[in-house]
Every structure is written in structure tokens, then in C-alpha cells.
Write a protein that holds these residues in place. Sequence first.
Motif, PDB file in Angstrom:
ATOM      1  N   ASN A 131       0.828  -1.200   0.000  1.00  0.00           N
ATOM      2  CA  ASN A 131       0.000   0.000   0.000  1.00  0.00           C
ATOM      3  C   ASN A 131       0.866   1.255   0.000  1.00  0.00           C
ATOM      4  O   ASN A 131       0.631   2.196  -0.767  1.00  0.00           O
ATOM      5  N   ILE A 132       1.870   1.268   0.851  1.00  0.00           N
ATOM      6  CA  ILE A 132       2.753   2.441   0.931  1.00  0.00           C
ATOM      7  C   ILE A 132       3.475   2.662  -0.395  1.00  0.00           C
ATOM      8  O   ILE A 132       3.540   3.792  -0.902  1.00  0.00           O
ATOM      9  N   GLN A 133       4.000   1.597  -0.976  1.00  0.00           N
ATOM     10  CA  GLN A 133       4.737   1.711  -2.231  1.00  0.00           C
ATOM     11  C   GLN A 133       3.835   2.173  -3.366  1.00  0.00           C
ATOM     12  O   GLN A 133       4.241   2.982  -4.218  1.00  0.00           O
ATOM     13  N   SER A 134       2.591   1.679  -3.392  1.00  0.00           N
ATOM     14  CA  SER A 134       1.653   2.066  -4.440  1.00  0.00           C
ATOM     15  C   SER A 134       1.328   3.553  -4.370  1.00  0.00           C
ATOM     16  O   SER A 134       1.246   4.225  -5.410  1.00  0.00           O
ATOM     17  N   VAL A 135       1.143   4.073  -3.172  1.00  0.00           N
ATOM     18  CA  VAL A 135       0.866   5.505  -3.029  1.00  0.00           C
ATOM     19  C   VAL A 135       2.066   6.315  -3.501  1.00  0.00           C
ATOM     20  O   VAL A 135       1.926   7.338  -4.190  1.00  0.00           O
ATOM     21  N   LYS A 136       3.262   5.887  -3.165  1.00  0.00           N
ATOM     22  CA  LYS A 136       4.471   6.595  -3.601  1.00  0.00           C
ATOM     23  C   LYS A 136       4.570   6.628  -5.124  1.00  0.00           C
ATOM     24  O   LYS A 136       4.981   7.630  -5.714  1.00  0.00           O
ATOM     25  N   GLU A 137       4.186   5.529  -5.775  1.00  0.00           N
ATOM     26  CA  GLU A 137       4.326   5.425  -7.223  1.00  0.00           C
ATOM     27  C   GLU A 137       3.132   5.992  -7.992  1.00  0.00           C
ATOM     28  O   GLU A 137       3.304   6.639  -9.031  1.00  0.00           O
ATOM     29  N   TYR A 138       1.920   5.742  -7.473  1.00  0.00           N
ATOM     30  CA  TYR A 138       0.718   6.064  -8.243  1.00  0.00           C
ATOM     31  C   TYR A 138      -0.213   7.066  -7.553  1.00  0.00           C
ATOM     32  O   TYR A 138      -1.186   7.503  -8.160  1.00  0.00           O
ATOM     33  N   GLY A 139       0.032   7.368  -6.292  1.00  0.00           N
ATOM     34  CA  GLY A 139      -0.824   8.320  -5.583  1.00  0.00           C
ATOM     35  C   GLY A 139      -1.997   7.695  -4.869  1.00  0.00           C
ATOM     36  O   GLY A 139      -2.757   8.401  -4.190  1.00  0.00           O
ATOM     37  N   SER A 140      -2.156   6.391  -4.989  1.00  0.00           N
ATOM     38  CA  SER A 140      -3.268   5.727  -4.305  1.00  0.00           C
ATOM     39  C   SER A 140      -2.991   4.241  -4.189  1.00  0.00           C
ATOM     40  O   SER A 140      -2.153   3.691  -4.908  1.00  0.00           O
ATOM     41  N   ALA A 141      -3.719   3.598  -3.280  1.00  0.00           N
ATOM     42  CA  ALA A 141      -3.670   2.144  -3.143  1.00  0.00           C
ATOM     43  C   ALA A 141      -5.011   1.683  -2.599  1.00  0.00           C
ATOM     44  O   ALA A 141      -5.376   2.009  -1.467  1.00  0.00           O
ATOM     45  N   VAL A 142      -5.753   0.970  -3.409  1.00  0.00           N
ATOM     46  CA  VAL A 142      -7.027   0.395  -2.967  1.00  0.00           C
ATOM     47  C   VAL A 142      -6.846  -1.115  -2.932  1.00  0.00           C
ATOM     48  O   VAL A 142      -6.666  -1.755  -3.967  1.00  0.00           O
ATOM     49  N   THR A 143      -6.866  -1.677  -1.746  1.00  0.00           N
ATOM     50  CA  THR A 143      -6.705  -3.120  -1.602  1.00  0.00           C
ATOM     51  C   THR A 143      -7.938  -3.830  -2.146  1.00  0.00           C
ATOM     52  O   THR A 143      -9.070  -3.476  -1.801  1.00  0.00           O
ATOM     53  N   VAL A 144      -7.707  -4.822  -2.992  1.00  0.00           N
ATOM     54  CA  VAL A 144      -8.819  -5.561  -3.596  1.00  0.00           C
ATOM     55  C   VAL A 144      -8.536  -7.059  -3.561  1.00  0.00           C
ATOM     56  O   VAL A 144      -7.389  -7.490  -3.462  1.00  0.00           O
ATOM     57  N   ALA A 145      -9.601  -7.826  -3.656  1.00  0.00           N
ATOM     58  CA  ALA A 145      -9.503  -9.281  -3.768  1.00  0.00           C
ATOM     59  C   ALA A 145     -10.220  -9.709  -5.037  1.00  0.00           C
ATOM     60  O   ALA A 145     -11.235  -9.115  -5.423  1.00  0.00           O
ATOM     61  N   PRO A 146      -9.709 -10.726  -5.717  1.00  0.00           N
ATOM     62  CA  PRO A 146     -10.367 -11.192  -6.950  1.00  0.00           C
ATOM     63  C   PRO A 146     -11.773 -11.721  -6.663  1.00  0.00           C
ATOM     64  O   PRO A 146     -12.032 -12.277  -5.590  1.00  0.00           O
ATOM     65  N   VAL A 147     -12.655 -11.542  -7.599  1.00  0.00           N
ATOM     66  CA  VAL A 147     -13.989 -12.128  -7.514  1.00  0.00           C
ATOM     67  C   VAL A 147     -13.903 -13.568  -8.015  1.00  0.00           C
ATOM     68  O   VAL A 147     -13.393 -13.817  -9.107  1.00  0.00           O
ATOM     69  N   VAL A 148     -14.382 -14.506  -7.223  1.00  0.00           N
ATOM     70  CA  VAL A 148     -14.231 -15.925  -7.579  1.00  0.00           C
ATOM     71  C   VAL A 148     -15.548 -16.577  -7.997  1.00  0.00           C
ATOM     72  O   VAL A 148     -15.574 -17.748  -8.365  1.00  0.00           O
ATOM     73  N   GLU A 149     -16.642 -15.831  -7.939  1.00  0.00           N
ATOM     74  CA  GLU A 149     -17.925 -16.369  -8.378  1.00  0.00           C
ATOM     75  C   GLU A 149     -18.526 -15.452  -9.422  1.00  0.00           C
ATOM     76  O   GLU A 149     -18.095 -14.308  -9.602  1.00  0.00           O
ATOM     77  N   THR A 150     -19.529 -15.939 -10.111  1.00  0.00           N
ATOM     78  CA  THR A 150     -20.159 -15.165 -11.165  1.00  0.00           C
ATOM     79  C   THR A 150     -20.893 -13.954 -10.591  1.00  0.00           C
ATOM     80  O   THR A 150     -21.603 -14.065  -9.588  1.00  0.00           O
TER      81      THR A 150
END
Length: 239
Positions: free
Chosen positions: A122-141
Motif C-alpha cells: 500500500n505504501i509503495q503504491s501511493v508513492k508510485e501512483y498516488g493511491s492504493a485500494v486493496t482488492v480481492a479477486p472475484v471468484v464467483e459469477t
Amino acid sequence: MNIALIFAGGSGKRMNSKSKPKQFLELHGKEIIIYTLEHFERHPQIDAIVVVCIKEWIEYLKTSLKKNNIEKVEWIVPGGETGQDSIFNGLKAIYENYSEDSIVLIHDGVRPLINAELISSNIQSVKEYGSAVTVAPVVETVMLTEHKNKVYKSIEREKCCMAKAPQSFFLKDIYAAHQKAISEGIHTKIDSATMMSDYGFSLHTVECGSENIKITTPADFYIFRALIDARENSQIFGI
């Protein structure tokens, strides 16, 4: 500076616990929120923690922090009328005490199954892109429905993800978004990522595992207990 903003302002009505808010329910003699805070306490890149707490439970939290040797919590501020208001109360405390270029990681007090790698990402993403939204893959339809339960169309799972936490931003950006929402009389934004997206900020995702659950219902608590016990057994028995 990297500051964790932990939201623990909910009453937990869906948990059906009449004695304590869900964040203070205990597992093995330790409150859920302490399990959460320990990840940020132990992380070398986290400089300070701010907790937003139900006003009537602030003294209880202070006692628990001391008992569990949580030392990075600099402020405990009371929650507001809505989740959005509560987060702003925490952001205000941070804004008044730290540089606006600080990175803020906004996290649920009842989301204790994270890890150091996710915080670092998260910290690295903000440094590089200005934001970090943690997400999980959707595994069902995933399907869109109309009135009367009629399916409108299905969505490709590969294009979907579930928003989790932490959700992290530069302090100046997330604070400005909250001020804009308040100026427009809006107090019910679902989460920080939604607010930032609605106000035109570009969002970058960081992927987490499916175990990063938010403990909202009794079933969630049992899953949490099972995962904690499994981790402890793996250390004891070398599984």
C-alpha cells in the motif's frame, strides 16, 4: 511519514453482541482491534497510528492498548454520525499534526487478517501512483439484476474485484476530498475509494488474499477464529 488511520467507530449491530461493540470482542483473551493494530505497530514503515473510536469506549481502548504494549497510537478521536464523518475526524487529527505529504492508510479495526507485505505494498503504491485500494479477486459469477429479481446480464469475473482495506492516499488528497464532500452536504460516502473515484482521482489497486475479511457477522468471527487457530497450530506443529 506513514500514518495508519484505524476506524473502530461502528456499533456492530449485525454481530448480535449486546455487551460489546464487535471491535472489542475477544479471541484468546485479546480484542479484535488489538489483532488489527498489532500489524501496524510492528511494521517498521508505520510511524504513527490514529484510532477513531466510539466515544464511550475510548477509555476501555486506552487500557487495552497499554495491556498489549501498543505504543504507536498517538491519538484516539471520537467517531461521528456516519462512517464518513468518523474517518474525517481521524484525518483532521492527522492533518493538524503531520505534513500534508504524509501517506495515510485507512483501515477497518475489524479487519485483522492482514500482513506486513500488504501494508508495504500500500505504501509503495501511493508513492508510485498516488493511491492504493486493496482488492480481492472475484471468484464467483457476478450478475446485474433488475426489478423483480430479473437478471439483466452477467459480468466477466476477470473485470471485477472486491474492495477491501487498507485504502491509502496522500493526506492532502484524501483530506481535500473529504472537505469537498462536506461542502456539498454529503456525509454518507460508502468508503474512501468511492469518494476519491467520485471526485476524479485515479485509483490504483493492490491485491490481497481472500482471508482479508471484515468481521461483521457471527459467521465472520468463526472464520477469523479458525484462521488464527490454524496459524498458531502451524507454528507449533510445523505444518
